[in-house]
Structure formats: structure tokens, C-alpha cells
Design an enzyme around this catalytic site. Structure first.
Site, mmCIF file in Angstrom:
data_model
loop_
_atom_site.group_PDB
_atom_site.id
_atom_site.type_symbol
_atom_site.label_atom_id
_atom_site.label_comp_id
_atom_site.label_asym_id
_atom_site.label_seq_id
_atom_site.Cartn_x
_atom_site.Cartn_y
_atom_site.Cartn_z
ATOM 1 N N GLY A 31 37.706 64.969 -0.505
ATOM 2 C CA GLY A 31 37.017 63.761 -0.960
ATOM 3 C C GLY A 31 37.759 63.047 -2.076
ATOM 4 N N GLY A 36 46.478 57.502 0.318
ATOM 5 C CA GLY A 36 47.190 58.600 0.974
ATOM 6 C C GLY A 36 46.326 59.157 2.105
ATOM 7 C CG HIS A 37 42.744 61.303 1.227
ATOM 8 N ND1 HIS A 37 42.552 61.072 -0.118
ATOM 9 C CD2 HIS A 37 42.915 62.646 1.352
ATOM 10 C CE1 HIS A 37 42.588 62.219 -0.774
ATOM 11 N NE2 HIS A 37 42.813 63.188 0.089
ATOM 12 C CD GLN A 61 41.371 74.218 -1.601
ATOM 13 O OE1 GLN A 61 40.964 74.318 -0.449
ATOM 14 N NE2 GLN A 61 42.233 73.279 -1.953
ATOM 15 C CE LYS A 149 49.327 64.398 -4.013
ATOM 16 N NZ LYS A 149 49.015 65.666 -4.736
ATOM 17 C CD GLN A 153 46.973 71.714 1.624
ATOM 18 O OE1 GLN A 153 46.241 72.290 0.837
ATOM 19 N NE2 GLN A 153 46.815 70.436 1.916
ATOM 20 C CE LYS A 184 48.287 54.423 -3.614
ATOM 21 N NZ LYS A 184 47.365 53.370 -4.002
HETATM 22 O O1 PAF Z 1 44.687 69.198 0.527
HETATM 23 C C1 PAF Z 1 43.462 69.337 0.369
HETATM 24 O O2 PAF Z 1 42.736 68.388 0.032
HETATM 25 C C2 PAF Z 1 42.831 70.711 0.562
HETATM 26 O O3 PAF Z 1 43.688 71.729 0.151
HETATM 27 C C3 PAF Z 1 42.346 70.955 1.994
HETATM 28 C C4 PAF Z 1 43.504 70.968 2.981
HETATM 29 C C5 PAF Z 1 41.336 69.896 2.397
HETATM 30 C C6 PAF Z 1 41.654 72.313 2.103
HETATM 31 O O4 PAF Z 1 40.544 72.381 1.267
#
Ligand code: PAF
Length: 280
Positions: A31, A36-37, A61, A149, A153, A184
């Protein structure tokens, strides 16, 4: 566009779409969405018949002293962004919907999660892998989208999907930047005006690193030194790490003789920001 809070309702919509032969893209997020999203959602909309955006601030996390309790939220703005980018629904579960009180099964990514952010955030990638596995099991998308970015991950999720034979295509998308070069990030909102100005140092330092690599420099130590020296000129900046690792293996390398990720994590005041580039 709807916001759906339960796994059951999500599954029933997805199975209807599947029965109609439609392809599905998933954009997992926490959220407080930004451009970027939006670029991930737009790409997913281009490549799939239906797109789900998950918004879930995943507690497992975050380490003990991290920013879980203050992680920024703006569901109304997120809703508008998802709608304007063409998403079909937002999956927005409560923590109790995702984790039973006696939840005890985690996905551990191994060595690829031990360098870079894994050093200073030891539980982080285990939490990411676990929640991404759950999201993939709930939505069962054809394609899942991540920004570069968070390059570590991205590498970890690709590896996990390969190792666990998950039937999904993992798609990495380019970093989206502010006009002055700052990548961003939802966390940019924490920066005071002075810190916001100082934060451009990450991109400035990485640009110098890229210049060196493009000019033929192969010694990681030289690149790390040049990037670190530039970051150190900024009084509000404190380096967490500057490193050169193989990509996508994420292991430190002394010499760039394979595709490499040059990555930084820097505290600007109390806010930890990350940025990187990948060599050609
Ligand atoms: O990159 C993120 O926003 C988070 O690490 C993700 C991939 C949504 C997992 O909670």
C-alpha cells in the site's frame, strides 16, 4: 473496482475468471502506492485479462525495531490509483485473515537472502517469501510483478518460484524515479524537507558507480569506495551497506565478470532507503 478482504471471496472470483479462460496478473504491495506501483499495475493490465493488486502490510517481514506500527497508509488514494491504472480488484486482508494465531510455517530463501538487506534485516526475506507464497497460492496468477528497486527481493522471489516449482512468471520492472533521481518509495514520505534534499545522494553516488562500470572498472572495491565516498559527503546520510554482488545469485564479488548488482542502503535521518543498478 472492489476491495476484497477475504481469501474465500478472492478465490471465488479468480475461479470464475479461470472458468472464462481469462489470464490473471498479480501486483503484491504493502500500500501507500506511488508511480512505481502504478507502472507495475499498468504493465500487468497490458499483459493480462484481469489484474489483482494485493495491499497487505505483512507483519512477519518487519524486524522488532522496524517501522511496522507506523508504516504509512492511505487506502482512499490507493483505491484511486489502482482504479485509474486499470486493476480489477484490491485484495486487502487483515493480518488475522492471512495468519492463524498458531501460524508456524515459513519459506526460507537460503543464501540468496543472506547478503545486502538480509544482513541488517535478518527476518525480512523469510517474511517476504512466506507472504508471497501465500499470495501466489490465493490468487494463482499467470504473472506476478515486482519492481527492480528491491532487486534482492526480485532475485529471491524468482529463485523461490524456480526452486518450489511454482507455476507463475515473475516479471521485474524498472525503477521509477522522482525528477531529481530519488527512487520512488513509500518510505520517502518519512523524510523531512532537508532529508528529502539529502536523499538524492543515493542516486548521485550510484550514477558515479555506473560511470565507473561503464568506463570499464571491474574491481568492486574501487566502485564501493567511490560510491561510499560520495554518500559520505552528505551529513544526514549514514551508510548501512554499499556492495557489489552477482545478479541474480546475490553473492559478494571482488571482480565484475558476470552480471552484477551495485546496491546501497542508506539511512537519511531515521529513514532507511535503498537503491541500485544492474550491470549490462
Ligand atoms: O515489496 C513489497 O512491497 C513487499 O515486500 C511485498 C512483495 C508486497 C511482500 O509483502
Amino acid at each position: 473496482m472492489k476491495v476484497i478482504n477475504t481469501i474465500e471471496e478472492t478465490r471465488s472470483i479468480i475461479s470464475r475468471w479461470r472458468s472464462e479462460g481469462l489470464s490473471v496478473g498479480l501486483v503484491p504491495t504493502m500500500g501507500f502506492l506511488h508511480d512505481g506501483h502504478k507502472s507495475l499495475i499498468s504493465r500487468a493490465v497490458k499483459e493480462n485479462d484481469r489484474v489483482v493488486v494485493s495491499i497487505f502490510v505483512n507483519p512477519i517481514q518487519f524486524g522488532k525495531n522496524e517501522d511496522l506500527s507506523v508504516y504509512p497508509k492511505d487506502m482512499e488514494k490507493d483505491f484511486e490509483l489502482c482504479k485509474s491504472a486499470g486493476a480489477d480488484f484490491i485484495f486487502n486482508p487483515e493480518s488475522e485473515e492471512m495468519y492463524y494465531s498458531d501460524f508456524s510455517t515459513f519459506v526460507d530463501a537460503g543464501d540468496v537472502a543472506k547478503e545486502l538487506c538480509g544482513k541488517s534485516r535478518p527476518v525480512h526475506f523469510r517474511g517476504v517469501c512466506t507472504v508471497v507464497t501465500k499470495l501466489l497460492n490465493i490468487v494463482k496468477p499467470d504473472r506476478v510483478y515486482f519492481g527492480q528497486k528491491d532487486a534482492q527481493q526480485l532475485a529471491i522471489v524468482k529463485r523461490m518460484v524456480r526452486d518450489l516449482s511454482v507455476d507463475v512468471e515473475v516479471i521485474g520492472c524498472p525503477i521509477i524515479r522522482e525528477e531529481d533521481g530519488l527512487a520512488k518509495s513509500s518510505r520517502n514520505v518519512y523524510l523531512s524537507p532537508d532529508e528529502r534534499k539529502a536523499a538524492v545522494i543515493l542516486n548521485k553516488a550510484l550514477s558515479r558507480g555506473k560511470e565507473l562500470v561503464d568506463g570499464g572498472e571491474k574491481r568492486s572495491s574501487k566502485i564501493i569506495r567511490a560510491v561510499s565516498d560520495i554518500i559520505s559527503t552528505e551529513k544526514l546520510a549514514r551508510i548501512d551497506y554499499v556492495d557489489v554482488v552477482s545478479f541474480p545469485q546475490i553473492q559478494h564479488i571482488e571482480t565484475i565478470n558476470c552480471q552484477a548488482l551495485v546496491a546501497v542502503a542508506v539511512y537519511i535521518g531515521k529513514t532507511r532507503l535503498i537503491d541500485n543498478f544492474i550491470t549490462e
